[in-house]
Design a protein around this motif. Structure first.
Motif, PDB file in Angstrom:
ATOM      1  N   GLU A  84       1.699   0.873 -10.231  1.00 24.87           N
ATOM      2  CA  GLU A  84       1.559   2.308 -10.002  1.00 24.87           C
ATOM      3  C   GLU A  84       2.228   2.803  -8.725  1.00 24.87           C
ATOM      4  OE1 GLU A  84      -2.465   3.734 -10.454  1.00 24.87           O
ATOM      5  OE2 GLU A  84      -2.787   2.493 -12.229  1.00 24.87           O
ATOM      6  N   THR A  85       2.343   1.934  -7.703  1.00 21.87           N
ATOM      7  CA  THR A  85       2.807   2.425  -6.402  1.00 21.87           C
ATOM      8  C   THR A  85       3.976   1.660  -5.792  1.00 21.87           C
ATOM      9  OG1 THR A  85       1.374   1.018  -5.046  1.00 21.87           O
ATOM     10  CG2 THR A  85       0.426   3.093  -5.885  1.00 21.87           C
ATOM     11  N   GLY A  86       4.308   0.491  -6.305  1.00 17.22           N
ATOM     12  CA  GLY A  86       5.348  -0.320  -5.689  1.00 17.22           C
ATOM     13  C   GLY A  86       4.892  -1.062  -4.452  1.00 17.22           C
ATOM     14  N   VAL A  87       3.596  -0.997  -4.118  1.00 19.77           N
ATOM     15  CA  VAL A  87       3.059  -1.651  -2.921  1.00 19.77           C
ATOM     16  C   VAL A  87       2.457  -3.003  -3.299  1.00 19.77           C
ATOM     17  CG1 VAL A  87       1.320  -1.491  -1.086  1.00 19.77           C
ATOM     18  CG2 VAL A  87       2.632   0.534  -1.738  1.00 19.77           C
ATOM     19  N   GLU A  88       2.807  -4.026  -2.517  1.00 22.40           N
ATOM     20  CA  GLU A  88       2.211  -5.352  -2.676  1.00 22.40           C
ATOM     21  C   GLU A  88       1.000  -5.433  -1.759  1.00 22.40           C
ATOM     22  OE1 GLU A  88       5.287  -8.188  -1.807  1.00 22.40           O
ATOM     23  OE2 GLU A  88       6.691  -7.143  -3.131  1.00 22.40           O
ATOM     24  N   VAL A  89      -0.096  -6.032  -2.262  1.00 21.62           N
ATOM     25  CA  VAL A  89      -1.327  -6.083  -1.479  1.00 21.62           C
ATOM     26  C   VAL A  89      -1.877  -7.490  -1.368  1.00 21.62           C
ATOM     27  CG1 VAL A  89      -2.009  -3.723  -2.069  1.00 21.62           C
ATOM     28  CG2 VAL A  89      -2.838  -5.625  -3.466  1.00 21.62           C
ATOM     29  N   LYS A  90      -2.657  -7.668  -0.307  1.00 19.00           N
ATOM     30  CA  LYS A  90      -3.483  -8.857  -0.128  1.00 19.00           C
ATOM     31  C   LYS A  90      -4.926  -8.366  -0.173  1.00 19.00           C
ATOM     32  CE  LYS A  90      -4.864 -12.354   3.134  1.00 19.00           C
ATOM     33  NZ  LYS A  90      -4.874 -12.757   4.532  1.00 19.00           N
ATOM     34  N   ILE A  91      -5.750  -8.975  -1.012  1.00 14.10           N
ATOM     35  CA  ILE A  91      -7.154  -8.591  -1.103  1.00 14.10           C
ATOM     36  C   ILE A  91      -7.911  -9.181   0.076  1.00 14.10           C
ATOM     37  CG2 ILE A  91      -9.267  -8.793  -2.463  1.00 14.10           C
ATOM     38  CD1 ILE A  91      -7.449  -8.884  -4.966  1.00 14.10           C
ATOM     39  N   VAL A 140     -17.137  -0.185 -15.813  1.00 16.53           N
ATOM     40  CA  VAL A 140     -17.758  -1.041 -14.809  1.00 16.53           C
ATOM     41  C   VAL A 140     -16.641  -1.348 -13.814  1.00 16.53           C
ATOM     42  CG1 VAL A 140     -18.934  -3.205 -14.311  1.00 16.53           C
ATOM     43  CG2 VAL A 140     -19.392  -1.993 -16.459  1.00 16.53           C
ATOM     44  N   ASN A 141     -16.710  -0.694 -12.663  1.00 28.91           N
ATOM     45  CA  ASN A 141     -15.616  -0.752 -11.702  1.00 28.91           C
ATOM     46  C   ASN A 141     -15.962  -1.668 -10.542  1.00 28.91           C
ATOM     47  OD1 ASN A 141     -14.131   0.739  -9.108  1.00 28.91           O
ATOM     48  ND2 ASN A 141     -12.912   0.592 -10.966  1.00 28.91           N
ATOM     49  N   THR A 142     -15.062  -2.604 -10.265  1.00 29.61           N
ATOM     50  CA  THR A 142     -15.148  -3.436  -9.070  1.00 29.61           C
ATOM     51  C   THR A 142     -14.026  -2.978  -8.155  1.00 29.61           C
ATOM     52  OG1 THR A 142     -15.927  -5.292 -10.400  1.00 29.61           O
ATOM     53  CG2 THR A 142     -15.120  -5.800  -8.183  1.00 29.61           C
ATOM     54  N   TRP A 143     -14.394  -2.597  -6.929  1.00 28.37           N
ATOM     55  CA  TRP A 143     -13.346  -2.159  -6.012  1.00 28.37           C
ATOM     56  C   TRP A 143     -13.222  -3.119  -4.856  1.00 28.37           C
ATOM     57  CZ3 TRP A 143     -17.757   0.698  -6.954  1.00 28.37           C
ATOM     58  CH2 TRP A 143     -18.597   1.004  -5.878  1.00 28.37           C
ATOM     59  N   PHE A 144     -11.977  -3.210  -4.378  1.00 28.69           N
ATOM     60  CA  PHE A 144     -11.589  -4.189  -3.378  1.00 28.69           C
ATOM     61  C   PHE A 144     -10.932  -3.493  -2.192  1.00 28.69           C
ATOM     62  CE2 PHE A 144     -11.486  -6.243  -7.474  1.00 28.69           C
ATOM     63  CZ  PHE A 144     -11.873  -7.553  -7.260  1.00 28.69           C
ATOM     64  N   ARG A 145     -11.259  -3.970  -1.002  1.00 34.70           N
ATOM     65  CA  ARG A 145     -10.536  -3.546   0.202  1.00 34.70           C
ATOM     66  C   ARG A 145      -9.296  -4.432   0.291  1.00 34.70           C
ATOM     67  NH1 ARG A 145     -11.939  -2.078   6.103  1.00 34.70           N
ATOM     68  NH2 ARG A 145     -10.220  -3.051   7.226  1.00 34.70           N
ATOM     69  N   CYS A 146      -8.138  -3.801   0.442  1.00 40.74           N
ATOM     70  CA  CYS A 146      -6.869  -4.519   0.450  1.00 40.74           C
ATOM     71  C   CYS A 146      -6.025  -4.107   1.647  1.00 40.74           C
ATOM     72  CB  CYS A 146      -6.067  -4.196  -0.820  1.00 40.74           C
ATOM     73  SG  CYS A 146      -6.938  -4.517  -2.343  1.00 40.74           S
ATOM     74  N   ARG A 147      -5.074  -4.938   1.958  1.00 46.97           N
ATOM     75  CA  ARG A 147      -4.103  -4.667   3.008  1.00 46.97           C
ATOM     76  C   ARG A 147      -2.721  -4.646   2.366  1.00 46.97           C
ATOM     77  NH1 ARG A 147      -4.987  -2.540   7.625  1.00 46.97           N
ATOM     78  NH2 ARG A 147      -6.960  -3.640   7.557  1.00 46.97           N
ATOM     79  N   ILE A 189      -8.712  -0.058  -2.576  1.00 46.03           N
ATOM     80  CA  ILE A 189      -8.688   0.766  -1.379  1.00 46.03           C
ATOM     81  C   ILE A 189      -7.718   0.029  -0.456  1.00 46.03           C
ATOM     82  CG2 ILE A 189      -9.934   1.634   0.607  1.00 46.03           C
ATOM     83  CD1 ILE A 189     -11.255   1.412  -2.984  1.00 46.03           C
ATOM     84  N   VAL A 190      -6.478   0.497  -0.453  1.00 46.90           N
ATOM     85  CA  VAL A 190      -5.383  -0.167   0.246  1.00 46.90           C
ATOM     86  C   VAL A 190      -5.186   0.496   1.598  1.00 46.90           C
ATOM     87  CG1 VAL A 190      -2.945  -0.808   0.170  1.00 46.90           C
ATOM     88  CG2 VAL A 190      -4.263  -0.643  -1.964  1.00 46.90           C
ATOM     89  N   LEU A 191      -5.202  -0.317   2.652  1.00 53.07           N
ATOM     90  CA  LEU A 191      -4.980   0.168   4.013  1.00 53.07           C
ATOM     91  C   LEU A 191      -3.647  -0.370   4.525  1.00 53.07           C
ATOM     92  CD1 LEU A 191      -8.560  -0.537   5.393  1.00 53.07           C
ATOM     93  CD2 LEU A 191      -7.658   1.632   4.554  1.00 53.07           C
ATOM     94  N   ASN A 192      -2.967   0.466   5.317  1.00 51.90           N
ATOM     95  CA  ASN A 192      -1.749   0.004   5.976  1.00 51.90           C
ATOM     96  C   ASN A 192      -2.074  -0.337   7.433  1.00 51.90           C
ATOM     97  OD1 ASN A 192      -1.817   2.479   7.364  1.00 51.90           O
ATOM     98  ND2 ASN A 192      -0.143   3.375   6.172  1.00 51.90           N
ATOM     99  N   ASP A 193      -1.055  -0.696   8.218  1.00 49.01           N
ATOM    100  CA  ASP A 193      -1.269  -1.096   9.609  1.00 49.01           C
ATOM    101  C   ASP A 193      -1.771   0.043  10.493  1.00 49.01           C
ATOM    102  OD1 ASP A 193      -0.521  -3.689   9.035  1.00 49.01           O
ATOM    103  OD2 ASP A 193       1.575  -3.389   9.625  1.00 49.01           O
TER     104      ASP A 193
END
Length: 166
Positions: free
Chosen positions: A70-77, A99-106, A27-31
């Motif tokens: 998949e998206t070309g976006v670099e993330v920080k968890i 078995v899915n582990t989901w992460f909040r990312c920036r 779950i990737v969030l932008n600014d």
């Protein structure tokens, strides 16, 4: 989406019976607080960015790899947001328990774009203007949006989470 050699080898042995796979979702969030989503090429549904872990791969490494591929976006968890089992039956009849582990990312770099054959569109969406998505995708988004919430998980005996509000 072509299956990996690992999955092909397993399927050659078990046919279409259930296989359990470790998977990750971002779950990737932008600014601006928007959520990064991809429209899948296999079913044309919008969803969070997700994928299977490779043998020997750490979940965090798999997540960073999947988002970039998949998206070309670099993330920080930022944090683990949840973990749950969900069932998938593919159009060809293959049965999986993921078995899915989901992460909040920036998002920290790159530019959102279709970057492989798994998506037909990629975009940023305000949390109050999301496209129609599966109940499981919505669970992952809702449980990730709170800043410092503990990781969400299905409580013992809760079973299938699709369509249920956490």
């Amino acid at each position: 989406m072509p299956a990996s050699d690992y999955v092909k080898n397993l399927r050659a042995k078990v046919g279409q019976d259930v296989i359990m796979f470790p998977t990750v979702s971002a779950i990737v969030l932008n600014d601006r607080g928007e959520v990064l989503l991809g429209q899948r090429s296999d079913n044309r549904q919008w969803s969070v960015i997700a994928g299977m872990m490779d043998p020997g791969e750490q979940p965090a490494d798999a997540l960073v790899r999947e988002v970039l591929e998949e998206t070309g976006v670099e993330v920080k968890i930022e944090r683990v947001a949840g973990v749950a089992l969900h069932q998938v039956v593919y159009p060809n009849g293959d049965h999986c328990h993921m078995v899915n582990t989901w992460f909040r990312c920036r998002a920290v770099g790159g530019e959102a774009r279709v970057n492989d054959s798994e998506s037909i569109a990629v975009g940023w969406f305000a949390p109050d203007a999301l496209p129609e998505m599966s109940p499981f995708a919505m669970v992952r988004i809702r449980t990730s949006l709170e800043e410092d919430a503990p990781a969400w998980f299905a409580r013992p005996g809760e079973g299938e989470i699709a369509g249920r509000q956490p």
